[in-house]
Scaffold this motif. Structure first.
Motif, short mmCIF file in Angstrom:
data_model
loop_
_atom_site.label_atom_id
_atom_site.label_comp_id
_atom_site.label_asym_id
_atom_site.label_seq_id
_atom_site.Cartn_x
_atom_site.Cartn_y
_atom_site.Cartn_z
N GLU A 61 8.03 -1.03 -1.93
CA GLU A 61 7.95 0.14 -1.06
C GLU A 61 7.04 -0.12 0.14
O GLU A 61 7.32 0.33 1.25
N PHE A 83 0.57 1.03 -6.72
CA PHE A 83 1.00 0.34 -5.50
C PHE A 83 2.31 -0.39 -5.77
O PHE A 83 2.41 -1.19 -6.71
N SER A 84 3.30 -0.14 -4.93
CA SER A 84 4.61 -0.77 -5.08
C SER A 84 4.85 -1.72 -3.92
O SER A 84 5.03 -1.28 -2.78
N MET A 140 1.49 4.24 -1.94
CA MET A 140 1.03 4.52 -3.30
C MET A 140 1.82 5.70 -3.86
O MET A 140 1.97 6.73 -3.20
N THR A 141 2.30 5.55 -5.07
CA THR A 141 3.00 6.63 -5.77
C THR A 141 2.35 6.81 -7.13
O THR A 141 2.35 5.88 -7.94
N ASN A 142 1.76 8.02 -7.34
CA ASN A 142 1.06 8.28 -8.60
C ASN A 142 0.01 7.21 -8.89
O ASN A 142 -0.10 6.71 -10.01
N ASN A 143 -0.75 6.86 -7.82
CA ASN A 143 -1.82 5.86 -7.91
C ASN A 143 -1.32 4.47 -8.30
O ASN A 143 -2.07 3.64 -8.82
#
Length: 327
Positions: free
Chosen positions: A10, A6-7, A1-4
């Protein structure tokens, strides 16, 4: 998770658990989780099971192996291999070009048949191989298949007729399973030869007390009854022999909807009526007098009167001697 956020790229392929936590202004908090599957556009998930053969009598040396392949995923599945092996022997692999859409099942029959003619139990392992299959746990299926040999299972329905002089006969569960609930069937056995009579010999017998095994001396359930049996009311070697003109016996079996049991195993055979003994096959004497019997005669007259013992010596079993007396 990046800044809430989901990628998928990644996170990578596979199943990921995303957990959301929240706390309000007065300090109450809670969490909730959700699984997210990341898959490649070419990913598949195929499962397999054995459709045929099943436990049965008289399996042959050329039985078809039929498998069901199910597409458990979101993408179409095309071009994969299937294989089978029996009792750890050679693995037979064949290629399938059929396209299977999501949530559909395709039944495939192997071109190479299997020899299951020996009366025994076979372990059959089937598998499906697809290079992009992301779940390998359902790619292999193992089953045990039994060839019962010369065994007849009780048929359903009322119009069943079998002509035989040698067959093992059991309930529809076979030798190793209980019979079905709510079963109803009637079968009539006829001898292969006109001068024979059908004989049923019990090998084992275990029914629920609400289920009934009825035997009739003839070719229908309207023939004279030889008994209605349930529970453990029949024993090993109990015999029932037809006295009907056509030599037939009829069996009726009904089971209820609550409980069942192992059922029965019986031997169906033919009883041959003893032919008339030609008197030349035996020697006779009355008292001290040896009796002269014409060749191929089947009756004779003792013309002298008085007391004496009739002695019969025969090389074959004598079932009946009929004697007539007159004054």
């Amino acid at each position: 998770m990046t800044n809430n956020v989901f990628s998928p790229s990644e996170a990578g392929l596979g199943i990921h658990i995303i957990t959301y936590s929240y706390t309000n202004e007065i300090g109450c908090s809670n969490t909730i989780s959700q699984s997210v599957l990341v898959y490649d556009a070419s990913s598949t998930d195929l499962s397999i099971e054995l459709i045929s053969p099943v436990n049965a009598p008289n399996l042959t040396n050329s039985e078809n192996i039929i498998v069901g392949i199910t597409n458990e995923f979101f993408n179409n599945a095309t071009a994969f291999d299937v294989s089978y092996s029996i009792n750890g022997g050679e693995t037979i692999t064949e290629s399938v070009t059929q396209t299977i859409e999501p949530n559909e099942t395709f039944n495939y029959t192997f071109s190479e048949t299997a020899d299951l003619s020996e009366v025994t139990t076979y372990e059959i392992i089937v598998s499906v191989i697809e290079s992009n299959d992301m779940n390998l746990e359902d790619n292999v299926y193992t089953d045990s298949i039994e060839n019962y040999g010369n065994l007849m299972l009780m048929p359903e329905g009322i119009d069943n007729e079998i002509t035989t002089c040698q067959v093992n006969f059991c309930d529809n569960g076979g030798l190793n399973e209980n019979y079905s609930d709510n079963f109803s069937g009637v079968v009539t056995f006829y001898p292969e030869n006109e001068d024979n009579m059908i004989r049923l010999t019990i090998v084992s017998f275990a029914l629920d007390y609400s289920d009934y095994f009825n035997i009739y001396d003839g070719n229908s359930i309207n023939a004279p009854s030889l008994g209605n049996y349930n529970g453990f009311s029949l024993n090993t070697d109990d015999e029932f022999t037809s006295s009907a003109d056509d030599g037939s016996l009829t069996i009726q079996f009904n089971s209820g909807s609550y409980t069942n049991d192992n059922g029965w195993e019986a031997l169906i055979s033919c009883y041959s009526l003893t032919p008339v003994l030609a008197l030349s096959q035996a020697s006779f004497n009355f008292g001290e007098t040896n009796l002269e019997i014409p060749t191929e005669a089947n009756s004779f007259v003792i013309s002298n009167s008085g007391e004496g013992i009739l002695n019969v010596v025969s090389s074959v079993k004598v079932m009946v001697i009929k004697m007539l007396f007159w004054l």
